[in-house]
Design a protein around this motif. Structure first.
Motif, short mmCIF file in Angstrom:
data_model
loop_
_atom_site.label_atom_id
_atom_site.label_comp_id
_atom_site.label_asym_id
_atom_site.label_seq_id
_atom_site.Cartn_x
_atom_site.Cartn_y
_atom_site.Cartn_z
N SER A 1 -11.15 -3.77 -0.54
CA SER A 1 -10.92 -2.40 -1.01
C SER A 1 -11.07 -2.30 -2.53
O SER A 1 -11.43 -1.24 -3.05
CB SER A 1 -9.51 -1.97 -0.58
N ASP B 1 -0.85 4.51 1.05
CA ASP B 1 -2.12 5.19 1.28
C ASP B 1 -1.95 6.70 1.44
O ASP B 1 -1.11 7.16 2.22
CB ASP B 1 -2.78 4.65 2.56
N PHE C 1 -12.84 0.11 10.79
CA PHE C 1 -12.95 -1.10 9.97
C PHE C 1 -13.61 -2.24 10.76
O PHE C 1 -14.46 -2.95 10.24
CB PHE C 1 -11.56 -1.56 9.49
N SER D 1 -7.02 0.46 -4.24
CA SER D 1 -8.34 -0.05 -4.67
C SER D 1 -8.34 -0.34 -6.17
O SER D 1 -8.87 -1.36 -6.61
CB SER D 1 -9.45 0.96 -4.37
N SER E 1 -8.62 -7.64 -2.53
CA SER E 1 -9.07 -7.03 -1.28
C SER E 1 -10.49 -6.50 -1.38
O SER E 1 -10.95 -6.12 -2.46
CB SER E 1 -8.13 -5.86 -0.96
N GLN F 1 -7.19 5.21 -0.52
CA GLN F 1 -6.56 4.05 -1.17
C GLN F 1 -6.93 3.98 -2.65
O GLN F 1 -7.12 2.88 -3.18
CB GLN F 1 -7.01 2.75 -0.50
N ASN G 1 -12.06 2.42 -0.92
CA ASN G 1 -11.70 2.90 0.41
C ASN G 1 -11.02 4.25 0.26
O ASN G 1 -10.02 4.36 -0.46
CB ASN G 1 -10.77 1.89 1.09
N TYR H 1 -10.07 -7.35 6.70
CA TYR H 1 -9.10 -6.71 7.62
C TYR H 1 -8.30 -7.79 8.35
O TYR H 1 -8.82 -8.45 9.23
CB TYR H 1 -9.90 -5.82 8.58
N THR I 1 0.86 -1.19 0.00
CA THR I 1 0.00 0.00 0.00
C THR I 1 0.90 1.24 0.00
O THR I 1 2.05 1.19 0.44
CB THR I 1 -0.88 0.06 1.28
N ALA J 1 -8.92 4.59 12.56
CA ALA J 1 -9.27 3.97 11.28
C ALA J 1 -9.44 2.46 11.46
O ALA J 1 -10.38 1.85 10.91
CB ALA J 1 -8.19 4.25 10.25
#
Ligand SMILES: NC(=O)c1ccc[n+]([C@@H]2O[C@H](COP(=O)([O-])OP(=O)(O)OC[C@H]3O[C@@H](n4cnc5c(N)ncnc54)[C@H](OP(=O)(O)O)[C@@H]3O)[C@@H](O)[C@H]2O)c1
Length: 254
Positions: free
Chosen positions: A150, A102, A210, A162, A148, A158, A155, A193, A100, A206
């Motif tokens: 995502s 982010d 989730f 995503s 994911s 992201q 998301n 998650y 990631t 955060a």
């Protein structure tokens, strides 16, 4: 690993990208426990990857570490070549390696975008393309892409991730259609998650946000994903292709 567990993957050779840590490590151990020989790929964690291999070997299994940056086309080919040199076939490819970067789109740099696409999506293409040829020759293959939630519902923060994960889903379906006639199945697992190193730096608020989105009320464990991979790699899953199996505690019911 329990010695009593049946070994349905006894004759199988598996390549797990990003098998040194987190979800990939759990996948490597689970496939090995079911009897597969496992190629544990990593990019920088040589010691961690070697520990996964040592664990498998100490329980009577067969494994090998291979360093390769799967975002690089030639290195992905080298990874598959190394697996072929040692085992002479590849039955299972798990495209797990992922990262990631982010940030909100207003702050996202071109590099944040590129490195995530190149690792998560292009890496999946690179390794699949390299593995398909030996799989076609044997008329057998199982490709399992770790995507994911995502990529399914998006998301904030992201957009790069995503997009890469949604891309993996499209890739899964197209490739599944392309190579079904060769007895190669291609499926994706959309993980929810699962608290691994990939969550480092994600603020506590955060994380609890989730958690509240999960109907089953708990985080996933790496083993939850590994069990689903083992199923899709099994003979019992031979009539399943082009599917996305959500392993997310019910987070995204799409
Ligand atoms: N954890 C979650 O909540 C979650 C949720 C949905 C989907 N996923 C997906 O699950 C997969 C695994 O995630 P994780 O949480 O287990 O992450 P992680 O703990 O951060 O592990 C990432 C793994 O990928 C490897 N890797 C990264 N870049 C690579 C590259 N260019 N070439 C080869 N290997 C590379 C790392 O190798 P080194 O150890 O050498 O750095 C490591 O083994 C990812 O595709 C991720 O998107 C995770």
């Amino acid at each position: 690993m329990s010695p009593k567990k049946a070994k349905p993957l006894q004759e199988r050779i598996a390549v797990v990208t990003g098998g040194s840590r987190g979800i990939g490590k759990a996948i490597a151990l689970e496939l090995a426990e079911r009897g597969a020989a496992v190629v544990v790929n990593y990019i920088s964690s040589a010691k961690a990857a070697q520990e996964v291999v040592s664990h498998i070997e100490s329980h009577g299994g067969n494994a090998l570490t291979v360093q390769a940056d799967i975002s690089d086309f030639n290195q992905a080919q080298d990874l598959i070549n190394s697996a072929m040199e040692k085992y002479d076939k590849i039955d299972i490819l798990v495209n797990n390696a992922g990262i990631t970067r982010d940030t909100l789109i207003m702050r996202m740099t071109e590099d944040d975008w590129d490195v995530v696409q190149n690792t998560n999506l292009k890496g999946t293409f690179n390794c699949s393309k390299a593995a398909i040829r030996p799989m076609m020759r044997k008329r057998y293959g199982r490709i399992i892409n770790i995507t994911s939630v995502s990529g399914q519902i998006g998301n904030a923060g992201q957009a790069n991730y995503s997009a890469s994960k949604a891309g993996q889903i499209g890739f899964t379906k197209a490739l599944a259609r392309e190579i079904a006639s060769r007895n190669i199945t291609v499926n994706a697992i959309a993980a929810g998650y699962v608290e691994t190193d990939i969550w480092d730096g994600v603020p506590e608020e955060a994380r609890s946000g989730f958690l509240e989105m999960i109907p089953l009320g708990r985080k996933g464990e790496p083993e939850d994903i590994a069990h689903a991979v083992a199923f899709l790699a099994s003979d019992e899953a031979s009539y399943i292709t082009g599917q996305v199996l959500a392993v997310d505690g019910g987070m995204a019911m799409v």
